[in-house]
Design a protein around this motif. Structure first.
Motif, PDB file in Angstrom:
ATOM      1  N   HIS A  62     -27.172 -27.326   9.220  1.00 58.79           N
ATOM      2  CA  HIS A  62     -27.713 -28.682   9.388  1.00 58.79           C
ATOM      3  C   HIS A  62     -26.760 -29.734   8.822  1.00 58.79           C
ATOM      4  CE1 HIS A  62     -31.260 -26.033   9.637  1.00 58.79           C
ATOM      5  NE2 HIS A  62     -31.802 -26.974  10.398  1.00 58.79           N
TER       6      HIS A  62
ATOM      7  N   SER B 228     -24.993 -31.886  10.267  1.00 61.23           N
ATOM      8  CA  SER B 228     -25.020 -33.184  10.938  1.00 61.23           C
ATOM      9  C   SER B 228     -26.054 -34.127  10.335  1.00 61.23           C
ATOM     10  CB  SER B 228     -25.306 -33.014  12.432  1.00 61.23           C
ATOM     11  OG  SER B 228     -26.577 -32.409  12.623  1.00 61.23           O
ATOM     12  N   LEU B 229     -26.993 -33.582   9.554  1.00 64.02           N
ATOM     13  CA  LEU B 229     -28.025 -34.408   8.926  1.00 64.02           C
ATOM     14  C   LEU B 229     -27.490 -35.078   7.666  1.00 64.02           C
ATOM     15  CD1 LEU B 229     -31.074 -31.961   9.164  1.00 64.02           C
ATOM     16  CD2 LEU B 229     -30.444 -33.801  10.747  1.00 64.02           C
ATOM     17  N   PRO B 230     -28.017 -36.235   7.292  1.00 60.70           N
ATOM     18  CA  PRO B 230     -27.587 -36.912   6.052  1.00 60.70           C
ATOM     19  C   PRO B 230     -28.227 -36.260   4.833  1.00 60.70           C
ATOM     20  CG  PRO B 230     -29.272 -38.206   7.131  1.00 60.70           C
ATOM     21  CD  PRO B 230     -28.974 -37.047   8.066  1.00 60.70           C
TER      22      PRO B 230
ATOM     23  N   GLY C 172     -21.588 -34.726   9.862  1.00 59.31           N
ATOM     24  CA  GLY C 172     -22.417 -35.415   8.885  1.00 59.31           C
ATOM     25  C   GLY C 172     -21.702 -36.485   8.092  1.00 59.31           C
TER      26      GLY C 172
ATOM     27  N   THR D  60     -19.531 -37.432  13.383  1.00 57.08           N
ATOM     28  CA  THR D  60     -20.993 -37.395  13.516  1.00 57.08           C
ATOM     29  C   THR D  60     -21.512 -35.968  13.419  1.00 57.08           C
ATOM     30  OG1 THR D  60     -20.989 -39.386  14.883  1.00 57.08           O
ATOM     31  CG2 THR D  60     -22.929 -37.971  15.010  1.00 57.08           C
TER      32      THR D  60
ATOM     33  N   ARG E  94     -18.391 -29.803   5.232  1.00 64.25           N
ATOM     34  CA  ARG E  94     -18.217 -30.722   6.359  1.00 64.25           C
ATOM     35  C   ARG E  94     -16.760 -30.806   6.787  1.00 64.25           C
ATOM     36  NH1 ARG E  94     -22.928 -34.568   3.955  1.00 64.25           N
ATOM     37  NH2 ARG E  94     -24.532 -33.936   5.458  1.00 64.25           N
TER      38      ARG E  94
END
Length: 317
Positions: free
Chosen positions: A224, A226-228, A288, A285, A265
């Motif tokens: 996950h 890509s999530l903040p 993340g 993107t 990341r």
């Protein structure tokens, strides 16, 4: 980095030799891994005894170090044992010739005996740091990292730290995709964050099924990116208070949650830059980082280059 000279000698650690053989001595052309030449170099090309209880045949004498892209010295059971003069001379010549020099675990003592670590920072197994500093006061011993480089000379911490170093050397020379392929075949992590402190025995919170809450959350977070994600998000997944989770995370990984996320990341960005045609903004993107500016900032800090240059160098792999 295609030609690797494994410096072999009596009483070397069998695990260290096995790591070198596994990374550079296996044919993995079916996975897109380039062909390596692994030279097993000993004094007079003699067979050597490994510890514990094994034997390995040499393919070269010490002249095999000459012209190698990389020379690797494994650890020995007795780190302070005298190093044969012929090995010292061959190591010095290889270093003077511009080849990359590396050691695994207590192999740092061999490099130090040859004077290659003089005035440099180095790491070895955490049980041996004080002895290395005492035996070789000209070496700045760093106690809490898995591996490090100083002026083209690489050293690794104990045992599995050698795996981390070897994979990093492959990554630097051939890109993340090749290093990841080798890591998957070895069933190991392509990159571990933190230092040796994470391996000190301490109580670990467990989830149902016996897995560490932190370990399970790491697996979830990698899927996950890509999530903040925040520390609160990670703690919630681990069913822990944020402060408690952060403390457990550092004790088990040697890095803070924020440091670990950034490294993951960047690693994912490397993979996407090598294997896709996504724009830099799209890669940012997906990983993340949110913006290309943030991706470039962390890429430069960690890898010392830009995403564009990295893609230009490694996309062909």
């Amino acid at each position: 980095m295609r030609t690797v000279a494994a410096l072999i000698y009596d009483d070397m650690r069998a695990f260290d030799y096995a790591v070198m053989a596994e990374v550079w001595g296996m044919d993995r052309a079916d996975g897109g891994v380039p062909a390596f030449e692994l030279r097993r170099c000993s004094v007079d090309g003699r067979p050597v005894r490994m510890h514990p209880g094994a034997r390995v045949e040499a393919t070269h004498g010490l002249d095999g170090l000459a012209g190698a892209d990389l020379v690797v010295a494994p650890g020995r059971e007795d780190p302070s044992a005298p190093v044969p003069a012929a090995i010292i001379e061959a190591l010095r010549a290889a270093h003077a010739g511009g080849g990359t020099i590396a050691s695994l675990c207590s192999g740092a003592f061999v490099l130090a005996a040859a004077g290659i670590l003089e005035g440099r920072r180095a790491v070895t197994h955490w049980l041996l740091t004080e002895r290395l500093a005492r035996d070789h006061p000209g070496v700045t011993v760093v106690p809490d990292v898995l591996f490090m480089e100083d002026g083209g000379v690489w050293t690794a911490a104990g045992t599995a730290g050698g795996v981390d170093l070897c994979l990093e050397l492959v990554r630097r020379a051939h890109g993340a995709a090749v290093a990841n392929t080798i890591a998957r075949r070895m069933v190991t992590a392509a990159h571990r964050d933190g230092g040796q402190a994470q391996f000190v025995e301490r109580p670990v919170p467990q989830m149902a099924g016996g897995r560490s809450a932190v370990t399970a959350t790491l697996e979830w977070a990698r899927g996950h990116l890509s999530l903040p994600l925040t520390v609160t998000d990670l703690a919630r997944h681990a069913r822990s208070a944020p402060r408690t989770f952060a403390r457990d995370f550092v004790s088990q990984t040697g890095a803070t949650p924020a440091q670990w996320l950034i490294r993951q990341r960047v690693t994912e960005a490397q993979r996407l830059l090598e294997t896709t045609d996504l724009s830099i903004e799209q890669v940012a993107t997906r990983c993340g980082f949110g913006t290309a500016t943030m991706l470039r900032r962390h890429f430069a800090r960690i890898l010392g280059t830009t995403p564009t240059r990295y893609r230009h160098t490694f996309a062909h792999t």
